[in-house]
Scaffold this motif. Structure first.
Motif, short mmCIF file in Angstrom:
data_model
loop_
_atom_site.label_atom_id
_atom_site.label_comp_id
_atom_site.label_asym_id
_atom_site.label_seq_id
_atom_site.Cartn_x
_atom_site.Cartn_y
_atom_site.Cartn_z
N GLY A 266 0.90 -1.27 -0.12
CA GLY A 266 0.15 0.08 0.10
C GLY A 266 0.74 1.25 0.00
N TRP B 253 -4.02 -5.61 0.07
CA TRP B 253 -3.54 -4.19 -0.19
C TRP B 253 -4.29 -3.37 0.81
N ILE C 238 -5.55 0.17 2.29
CA ILE C 238 -5.98 1.61 1.89
C ILE C 238 -6.16 2.78 3.08
N ASN D 17 -2.17 4.00 -5.42
CA ASN D 17 -3.43 3.50 -5.14
C ASN D 17 -4.32 3.11 -6.72
N LYS E 261 -8.69 -6.10 -0.37
CA LYS E 261 -8.69 -4.64 -0.20
C LYS E 261 -9.11 -4.31 1.26
#
Length: 257
Positions: A32, A117, A119, A146, A160
């Motif tokens: 990330g 991932w 975020i 991103n 995610k």
């Protein structure tokens, strides 16, 4: 000088493991944008009794100033296998934030790999990065690292995860994440900070340099760091809205108000 027989035998066994033993085929890769909580999450995951957290970032798939030949990654990941087994773990976790640009290379080498991932609200990431870098660099970095993952977000081997979910509902978030990895939650994961670790050289101090602060930060319980963007100037907030507005909205975040 000749080595004793027992040392030669040990060296032979080591070489056998590196060259001939089948590599682990189900590693976990965490990635990330920097300052999104990847170090924190790696600490949480690494507290699991069956997961070995590779120290530092190998950056095996990332070429900076020099090209890394194929054998380099093979050697590093063999060492990861050996360290994982030596610590009595079943699989290893590697965190290199720049791997977001090299997911194709990861799946080519490890078709069964799982990718996480992470975020974080772009407004807060920009505010955190802006302590060290110019605002333009911070905005472009969050956007680039991103956007490059968007083509992979529906891949069943990519998970995610929003950093904020760890704060608002830790238990549910970890249950879902560990289920994705095919594992159960380890109670020790919530108390990861009890096993002190230095993720960066230099020790840990709240009032120290950036790396000392991050060591200090990742050796304490999860804290709510949302809303850091409110310390930005009105001009910086407006720039974030203009340049990141679409992507923020796509990820479920609001604009700066």
């Amino acid at each position: 000088m000749r080595l004793p027989v027992h040392q030669l035998r040990g060296l032979g066994l080591l070489l056998r493991d590196i060259i001939f033993r089948a590599p682990m085929d189900n590693p976990i890769f965490l990635m990330g944008c920097g300052h999104s909580g990847t170090t924190l999450l790696s600490r949480i995951l690494g507290a699991h009794h069956a997961i070995y957290m590779v120290p530092g970032e190998t950056n095996c798939f990332i070429d900076y100033r020099i090209h890394k030949p194929e054998w380099y990654a093979r050697m590093v990941f063999r060492l990861c296998d050996m360290a994982c087994k030596a610590n009595g773990k079943l699989r290893w976790l590697e965190k290199s934030n720049g791997n977001v640009k090299h997911v194709d290379k990861i799946f080519k080498r490890y078709p069964l790999a799982k990718i996480i991932w992470l975020i974080r609200d772009g407004r807060d990431v920009v505010a955190s990065l802006h302590k060290v870098h110019p605002i333009d660099h911070c905005i472009n970095r969050w956007k680039e690292l991103n956007e490059v993952m968007l083509p992979w977000q529906d891949n069943p081997q990519v998970y995610k995860l929003h950093y904020e979910d760890l704060i608002t509902d830790y238990d549910k978030t970890m249950e879902s994440l560990m289920a994705f990895l095919g594992m159960n939650v380890d109670p020790m994961q919530q108390h990861y900070y009890r096993n002190k670790k230095e993720m960066f050289f230099g020790g840990g101090k709240k009032e120290g340099n950036l790396f000392q602060y991050r060591n200090w930060q990742t050796n304490k319980p999860i804290t709510d760091c949302r809303g850091r963007w409110k310390s930005l100037t009105e001009e910086e907030k407006q720039q974030i809205n203009e340049e990141l507005g679409d992507l923020l909205t796509q990820f479920g975040y609001e604009l700066c108000s």
